[in-house]
Design an enzyme around this catalytic site. Structure first.
Site, mmCIF file in Angstrom:
data_model
loop_
_atom_site.group_PDB
_atom_site.id
_atom_site.type_symbol
_atom_site.label_atom_id
_atom_site.label_comp_id
_atom_site.label_asym_id
_atom_site.label_seq_id
_atom_site.Cartn_x
_atom_site.Cartn_y
_atom_site.Cartn_z
ATOM 1 N N ALA A 89 0.868 -1.181 0.000
ATOM 2 C CA ALA A 89 0.000 0.000 0.000
ATOM 3 C C ALA A 89 0.903 1.229 0.000
ATOM 4 C CB ALA A 89 -0.885 -0.014 1.234
ATOM 5 N N GLY B 101 0.745 -5.153 0.709
ATOM 6 C CA GLY B 101 -0.423 -5.270 -0.172
ATOM 7 C C GLY B 101 -0.080 -5.898 -1.526
ATOM 8 N N GLU C 282 -0.194 -9.496 -0.958
ATOM 9 C CA GLU C 282 -1.606 -9.868 -0.792
ATOM 10 C C GLU C 282 -2.314 -9.948 -2.145
ATOM 11 O OE1 GLU C 282 -2.147 -6.684 2.061
ATOM 12 O OE2 GLU C 282 -2.629 -8.151 3.609
ATOM 13 N N GLU D 26 4.588 -5.158 7.149
ATOM 14 C CA GLU D 26 3.739 -4.174 7.847
ATOM 15 C C GLU D 26 4.130 -3.994 9.311
ATOM 16 O OE1 GLU D 26 2.624 -6.561 5.808
ATOM 17 O OE2 GLU D 26 0.984 -5.794 4.561
HETATM 18 C C1 HXC Z 1 4.985 4.585 -0.841
HETATM 19 C C2 HXC Z 1 6.951 3.713 -1.621
HETATM 20 C C3 HXC Z 1 6.614 2.424 -1.125
HETATM 21 C C4 HXC Z 1 5.352 2.284 -0.471
HETATM 22 C C5 HXC Z 1 8.542 2.297 -2.066
HETATM 23 N N1 HXC Z 1 8.158 3.580 -2.181
HETATM 24 N N2 HXC Z 1 7.623 1.583 -1.420
HETATM 25 N N3 HXC Z 1 6.149 4.764 -1.469
HETATM 26 N N4 HXC Z 1 4.585 3.384 -0.348
HETATM 27 N N5 HXC Z 1 4.929 1.110 -0.003
HETATM 28 C C6 HXC Z 1 8.877 4.688 -2.823
HETATM 29 C C7 HXC Z 1 10.050 5.182 -1.993
HETATM 30 O O1 HXC Z 1 9.602 6.082 -1.012
HETATM 31 C C8 HXC Z 1 10.889 5.853 -3.048
HETATM 32 O O2 HXC Z 1 10.314 7.107 -3.364
HETATM 33 C C9 HXC Z 1 10.676 4.954 -4.263
HETATM 34 O O3 HXC Z 1 9.452 4.251 -4.038
HETATM 35 C C10 HXC Z 1 11.787 3.931 -4.449
HETATM 36 O O4 HXC Z 1 11.920 3.195 -3.252
HETATM 37 P P1 HXC Z 1 13.304 3.052 -2.432
HETATM 38 O O5 HXC Z 1 12.935 2.761 -1.006
HETATM 39 O O6 HXC Z 1 14.178 4.218 -2.695
HETATM 40 O O7 HXC Z 1 13.932 1.773 -3.144
HETATM 41 P P2 HXC Z 1 14.955 0.722 -2.518
HETATM 42 O O8 HXC Z 1 15.989 1.429 -1.691
HETATM 43 O O9 HXC Z 1 15.407 -0.101 -3.673
HETATM 44 O O10 HXC Z 1 14.097 -0.175 -1.509
HETATM 45 C C11 HXC Z 1 13.086 -1.015 -1.990
HETATM 46 C C12 HXC Z 1 12.178 -1.497 -0.825
HETATM 47 C C13 HXC Z 1 11.672 -0.248 -0.030
HETATM 48 C C14 HXC Z 1 12.977 -2.431 0.113
HETATM 49 C C15 HXC Z 1 11.016 -2.268 -1.453
HETATM 50 O O11 HXC Z 1 11.144 0.696 -0.958
HETATM 51 C C16 HXC Z 1 10.599 -0.566 0.989
HETATM 52 O O12 HXC Z 1 10.884 -1.107 2.063
HETATM 53 N N6 HXC Z 1 9.349 -0.153 0.697
HETATM 54 C C17 HXC Z 1 8.232 -0.267 1.651
HETATM 55 C C18 HXC Z 1 7.729 -1.669 1.708
HETATM 56 C C19 HXC Z 1 6.590 -1.806 2.728
HETATM 57 O O13 HXC Z 1 6.784 -1.513 3.929
HETATM 58 N N7 HXC Z 1 5.454 -2.234 2.284
HETATM 59 C C20 HXC Z 1 4.267 -2.443 3.122
HETATM 60 C C21 HXC Z 1 3.397 -1.224 3.081
HETATM 61 S S1 HXC Z 1 2.037 -1.422 4.175
HETATM 62 P P3 HXC Z 1 11.241 8.414 -3.568
HETATM 63 O O14 HXC Z 1 10.244 9.514 -3.828
HETATM 64 O O15 HXC Z 1 12.040 8.577 -2.317
HETATM 65 O O16 HXC Z 1 12.093 8.087 -4.772
HETATM 66 C C22 HXC Z 1 0.909 -2.334 3.359
HETATM 67 C C23 HXC Z 1 -0.380 -2.560 4.092
HETATM 68 C C24 HXC Z 1 -1.402 -3.268 3.224
HETATM 69 O O17 HXC Z 1 1.125 -2.770 2.283
HETATM 70 C C25 HXC Z 1 -2.787 -2.865 3.627
HETATM 71 C C26 HXC Z 1 -3.849 -3.368 2.683
HETATM 72 C C27 HXC Z 1 -4.013 -2.632 1.391
#
Ligand code: HXC
Length: 256
Positions: A62, A107, A110, A130
């Site tokens: 998400a 997500g 999922e 998460e």
């Molecule tokens: C918003 C995101 C994002 C996310 C990545 N980005 N994941 N933005 N929401 N989930 C953005 C970063 O902020 C960054 O933006 C760009 O995408 C590139 O990501 P980086 O982090 O710079 O890349 P990298 O260093 O290669 O790392 C990759 C990664 C990391 C390990 C996948 O991005 C990460 O940990 N992302 C979050 C993963 C996460 O926690 N997902 C769960 C979300 S909660 P900028 O502007 O800085 O370039 C969820 C709840 C579900 O899913 C609920 C039901 C729908």
């Protein structure tokens, strides 16, 4: 079609590509709405849907910017929309293949789990991170993941937020195949083509019966299966399939 989800038709195969690579295809509201639009009516134009991502992610979850803005009520409404969307994908009458090309987190994982078959690139990475944000999976992660990989492994992944590689995902049953990155779409389309050769009726009914296996107690599921099994004997395709076998020729299915 919108800009966050691209839809292409290759014969009877539809390919929906999550297309927000600069944000690792994070599933913001707009992306989810476009995905909902794409699946609306897809059964009329395609026999199999493939979902994939552009760039280095399938979907990194998400959109965390949106999550931060939410209070409990908004979070409940939004997660219900996500859950309903993924359930609609799971319940589509045509099979859905996730061609998992890269990061598949939260997500995103999922969404992949709501698909019928998951084929992963060797570069794919999976996780339910998460817990690192002090929340929990909200679109099936605590429900579909244990059904696929077992309760213990699901607990390990959800409680640690650990990210696993494609080979590990294969070993635990989170994906069905791992292929070389360059071959991912080709392989997904091969599997789709194999399904398209079959009777569309039988494919639809098989998917319904299989989905019932996780939603029904065994006794009811067996009865449901028996009814669907019998129903197919009223189809021309079933007669054609059996005749073609006995006459040692390829069947010609018409979907009736
Ligand atoms: C918003 C995101 C994002 C996310 C990545 N980005 N994941 N933005 N929401 N989930 C953005 C970063 O902020 C960054 O933006 C760009 O995408 C590139 O990501 P980086 O982090 O710079 O890349 P990298 O260093 O290669 O790392 C990759 C990664 C990391 C390990 C996948 O991005 C990460 O940990 N992302 C979050 C993963 C996460 O926690 N997902 C769960 C979300 S909660 P900028 O502007 O800085 O370039 C969820 C709840 C579900 O899913 C609920 C039901 C729908």
């Amino acid at each position: 079609m919108g800009e966050r989800v691209k839809l292409e038709l290759d014969g009877e195969i539809a390919v929906a590509t999550l297309n927000r690579p600069e944000k690792l295809n994070a599933l913001d509201t707009k992306t989810r709405m476009e995905l909902a639009e794409v699946i609306e009516g897809i059964e009329e134009v395609a026999r199999v849907l493939i979902i994939t991502g552009s760039g280095k992610a399938f979907a990194a979850g998400a959109d965390i910017n949106e999550l931060l803005q939410r209070d409990a009520i908004k979070a409940f409404e939004a997660t219900k929309l996500g859950t309903d969307l993924f359930s609609r994908i799971e319940e589509l009458e045509i099979p859905v293949i996730a061609a998992v090309n890269g990061y598949t987190l939260g997500g995103g994982c999922e969404l992949a789990m709501a698909c019928d078959i998951r084929i992963a690139s060797e570069k794919a990475k999976f996780g339910q991170p998460e817990i690192n944000l002090a929340i929990i999976p909200g679109a099936g992660g605590t429900q579909r993941l244990p059904r696929l990989v077992g309760l213990g492994m699901a607990k390990k992944l959800v409680l640690t937020g650990e990210i696993i590689d494609a080979q590990t995902a294969l070993r635990i049953g989170l994906v069905e195949e791992v292929v070389e990155h360059e071959r991912l779409m080709e392989r997904a389309k091969e599997v789709a083509a194999k399904i398209i050769e079959k009777s569309p009726l039988a494919v639809k009914v098989a998917k319904k019966a299989l989905n019932a296996s996780i939603n029904m107690p065994l006794k009811e599921g067996l009865r449901y299966e028996a009814s669907l099994f019998a129903l197919l004997f009223s189809s021309e395709d079933a007669k054609e399939g059996m005749r073609a076998f006995l006459e040692k020729r390829k069947p010609e299915f018409r979907g009736r």
